[in-house]
Design an enzyme around this catalytic site. Sequence first.
Site, PDB file in Angstrom:
ATOM      1  N   GLY A  42      -5.094   5.262  -3.630  1.00  0.00           N
ATOM      2  CA  GLY A  42      -5.834   4.325  -2.779  1.00  0.00           C
ATOM      3  C   GLY A  42      -6.187   3.004  -3.425  1.00  0.00           C
ATOM      4  O   GLY A  42      -7.126   2.332  -2.985  1.00  0.00           O
ATOM      5  N   SER A  43      -5.408   2.562  -4.418  1.00  0.00           N
ATOM      6  CA  SER A  43      -5.778   1.285  -5.045  1.00  0.00           C
ATOM      7  C   SER A  43      -5.507   0.108  -4.104  1.00  0.00           C
ATOM      8  O   SER A  43      -6.263  -0.878  -4.110  1.00  0.00           O
ATOM      9  CB  SER A  43      -5.065   1.100  -6.382  1.00  0.00           C
ATOM     10  OG  SER A  43      -3.683   0.904  -6.225  1.00  0.00           O
ATOM     11  N   HIS A  64       5.248  -1.731   0.381  1.00  0.00           N
ATOM     12  CA  HIS A  64       6.303  -0.975  -0.289  1.00  0.00           C
ATOM     13  C   HIS A  64       6.601  -1.642  -1.633  1.00  0.00           C
ATOM     14  O   HIS A  64       6.729  -2.866  -1.706  1.00  0.00           O
ATOM     15  CB  HIS A  64       7.560  -0.943   0.583  1.00  0.00           C
ATOM     16  CG  HIS A  64       8.669  -0.156  -0.044  1.00  0.00           C
ATOM     17  ND1 HIS A  64       8.673   1.218  -0.115  1.00  0.00           N
ATOM     18  CD2 HIS A  64       9.805  -0.563  -0.672  1.00  0.00           C
ATOM     19  CE1 HIS A  64       9.753   1.634  -0.746  1.00  0.00           C
ATOM     20  NE2 HIS A  64      10.457   0.578  -1.086  1.00  0.00           N
ATOM     21  N   ASN A  83       2.815  -1.897   6.417  1.00  0.00           N
ATOM     22  CA  ASN A  83       2.947  -1.019   5.252  1.00  0.00           C
ATOM     23  C   ASN A  83       3.231  -1.875   4.024  1.00  0.00           C
ATOM     24  O   ASN A  83       3.829  -2.942   4.132  1.00  0.00           O
ATOM     25  CB  ASN A  83       4.117  -0.047   5.476  1.00  0.00           C
ATOM     26  CG  ASN A  83       4.349   0.875   4.294  1.00  0.00           C
ATOM     27  OD1 ASN A  83       3.406   1.450   3.743  1.00  0.00           O
ATOM     28  ND2 ASN A  83       5.601   1.020   3.879  1.00  0.00           N
ATOM     29  N   ASP A 104      10.655   2.118   5.833  1.00  0.00           N
ATOM     30  CA  ASP A 104      10.717   0.903   5.003  1.00  0.00           C
ATOM     31  C   ASP A 104      11.695  -0.127   5.584  1.00  0.00           C
ATOM     32  O   ASP A 104      12.184  -1.003   4.851  1.00  0.00           O
ATOM     33  CB  ASP A 104      11.117   1.233   3.547  1.00  0.00           C
ATOM     34  CG  ASP A 104      10.165   2.224   2.894  1.00  0.00           C
ATOM     35  OD1 ASP A 104       8.963   2.204   3.225  1.00  0.00           O
ATOM     36  OD2 ASP A 104      10.627   3.049   2.067  1.00  0.00           O
ATOM     37  N   THR A 108       8.304   0.125  11.661  1.00  0.00           N
ATOM     38  CA  THR A 108       9.139   0.536  12.788  1.00  0.00           C
ATOM     39  C   THR A 108       9.572   1.982  12.520  1.00  0.00           C
ATOM     40  O   THR A 108       9.184   2.571  11.505  1.00  0.00           O
ATOM     41  CB  THR A 108      10.380  -0.371  12.914  1.00  0.00           C
ATOM     42  OG1 THR A 108      11.151  -0.247  11.717  1.00  0.00           O
ATOM     43  CG2 THR A 108       9.990  -1.829  13.144  1.00  0.00           C
ATOM     44  N   GLU A 131      12.308   3.071  11.492  1.00  0.00           N
ATOM     45  CA  GLU A 131      13.141   3.225  10.281  1.00  0.00           C
ATOM     46  C   GLU A 131      12.270   3.114   9.019  1.00  0.00           C
ATOM     47  O   GLU A 131      11.582   2.092   8.838  1.00  0.00           O
ATOM     48  CB  GLU A 131      14.226   2.144  10.232  1.00  0.00           C
ATOM     49  CG  GLU A 131      15.198   2.364   9.095  1.00  0.00           C
ATOM     50  CD  GLU A 131      16.021   1.115   8.760  1.00  0.00           C
ATOM     51  OE1 GLU A 131      16.603   1.081   7.672  1.00  0.00           O
ATOM     52  OE2 GLU A 131      16.055   0.186   9.588  1.00  0.00           O
ATOM     53  N   SER A 133       6.700  -5.671  -1.026  1.00  0.00           N
ATOM     54  CA  SER A 133       6.837  -6.260   0.311  1.00  0.00           C
ATOM     55  C   SER A 133       5.795  -5.650   1.229  1.00  0.00           C
ATOM     56  O   SER A 133       5.514  -4.462   1.151  1.00  0.00           O
ATOM     57  CB  SER A 133       8.221  -5.934   0.910  1.00  0.00           C
ATOM     58  OG  SER A 133       9.277  -6.302   0.045  1.00  0.00           O
ATOM     59  N   MET A 146       2.135   9.003   2.665  1.00  0.00           N
ATOM     60  CA  MET A 146       3.427   9.609   2.336  1.00  0.00           C
ATOM     61  C   MET A 146       3.987  10.472   3.466  1.00  0.00           C
ATOM     62  O   MET A 146       4.558  11.528   3.210  1.00  0.00           O
ATOM     63  CB  MET A 146       3.298  10.440   1.052  1.00  0.00           C
ATOM     64  CG  MET A 146       2.799   9.646  -0.144  1.00  0.00           C
ATOM     65  SD  MET A 146       3.850   8.234  -0.516  1.00  0.00           S
ATOM     66  CE  MET A 146       5.245   9.068  -1.253  1.00  0.00           C
ATOM     67  N   ARG A 147       3.803  10.044   4.678  1.00  0.00           N
ATOM     68  CA  ARG A 147       4.333  10.803   5.821  1.00  0.00           C
ATOM     69  C   ARG A 147       5.162   9.895   6.692  1.00  0.00           C
ATOM     70  O   ARG A 147       4.760   8.759   6.969  1.00  0.00           O
ATOM     71  CB  ARG A 147       3.168  11.314   6.675  1.00  0.00           C
ATOM     72  CG  ARG A 147       2.828  12.743   6.484  1.00  0.00           C
ATOM     73  CD  ARG A 147       1.809  13.152   7.531  1.00  0.00           C
ATOM     74  NE  ARG A 147       2.454  13.635   8.740  1.00  0.00           N
ATOM     75  CZ  ARG A 147       2.930  14.862   8.874  1.00  0.00           C
ATOM     76  NH1 ARG A 147       2.835  15.724   7.906  1.00  0.00           N
ATOM     77  NH2 ARG A 147       3.512  15.235   9.994  1.00  0.00           N
TER      78      ARG A 147
HETATM   79  C1  GRF Z   1       1.946   1.676  -3.888  1.00  0.00           C
HETATM   80  O1  GRF Z   1       2.851   1.379  -4.906  1.00  0.00           O
HETATM   81  C2  GRF Z   1       2.515   1.295  -2.554  1.00  0.00           C
HETATM   82  O2  GRF Z   1       3.336   0.178  -2.599  1.00  0.00           O
HETATM   83  C3  GRF Z   1       3.321   2.508  -2.172  1.00  0.00           C
HETATM   84  O3  GRF Z   1       2.575   3.605  -2.638  1.00  0.00           O
HETATM   85  C4  GRF Z   1       1.757   3.182  -3.723  1.00  0.00           C
HETATM   86  C5  GRF Z   1       0.358   3.529  -3.351  1.00  0.00           C
HETATM   87  O4  GRF Z   1      -0.542   3.258  -4.395  1.00  0.00           O
HETATM   88  N1  GRF Z   1       3.586   2.551  -0.750  1.00  0.00           N
HETATM   89  P1  GRF Z   1      -2.081   3.261  -4.102  1.00  0.00           P
HETATM   90  O5  GRF Z   1      -2.402   4.621  -3.485  1.00  0.00           O
HETATM   91  O6  GRF Z   1      -2.383   2.148  -3.165  1.00  0.00           O
HETATM   92  O7  GRF Z   1      -2.763   3.099  -5.435  1.00  0.00           O
END
Ligand code: GRF
Length: 232
Positions: A16-17, A113, A111, A149, A145, A147, A140, A94-95
């Site tokens: 959650g950073s 990424h 999102n 990422d 959507t 798809e 990014s 992560m879903r």
């Molecule tokens: C980050 O690198 C983000 O880009 C990716 O998952 C990671 C999550 O890190 N989707 P955090 O939980 O925000 O620390």
Amino acid sequence: MSGSKKRVVVLISGRGSNMSALIEAAGDPHYPATIVGVISDNENALGLRAAEANKIETKTISKAEYPTKAAFDDALDAELVRLGADIVCLAGFMRLLTPAFTEKWAGRMINIHPSLLPLFKGLDTHKRALESGMRVHGCSVHFVTAEMDGGPVIAQGVVPILPGDDGDKLASRVLGVEHQLYPLALRLVALGKARMESGQAVLSGVSAEGALLSPGSASDEVDIQSLARMTP
Ligand code: GRF
């Protein structure tokens, strides 16, 4: 500006950073969004504790309680509606979401990424960037959507790949830029300066540099000049 602030719900699965970076940005009275809730699919997500420490409402929706992806997404949707979400931010969530869900929230869900999309979709992005021979890497923020990422990119942050880098060093350099980029991109969406139209990300009232964070090659510091230009 509190009356016109967009209501944002952040979805997380772990550390959650990035969520914390959004919470910190939204603490500025001039920021155009407020974080009204944090939802996780993992009750042990560290980010939930950080959200609670900031007195933000949290909720866990665990997949074990729902027989299908569609049932999970319906529960998620109901919670977002209950919280009055205007914008949904995925931050290490992560879903994979169902097409029906992504369609419903199209243009209102973003999102982050850890790569320069469309390069390196999916996992292990830092290792793959190192192996590719690229001289630069980054992160990014994109509209979500169906798809994975694959939605249109709103803003990107670039870091150099330096001699001696390994996956951890590179990940840490990218993460520092993620924490700058996500608040910047959410600001654009909340102000209506970044919109999704016909499957494209359309920016208006933004200088070209405003959607790109580029640290100087001699240091890892983000170019805060481009952030300053974002002020509406
Ligand atoms: C980050 O690198 C983000 O880009 C990716 O998952 C990671 C999550 O890190 N989707 P955090 O939980 O925000 O620390």
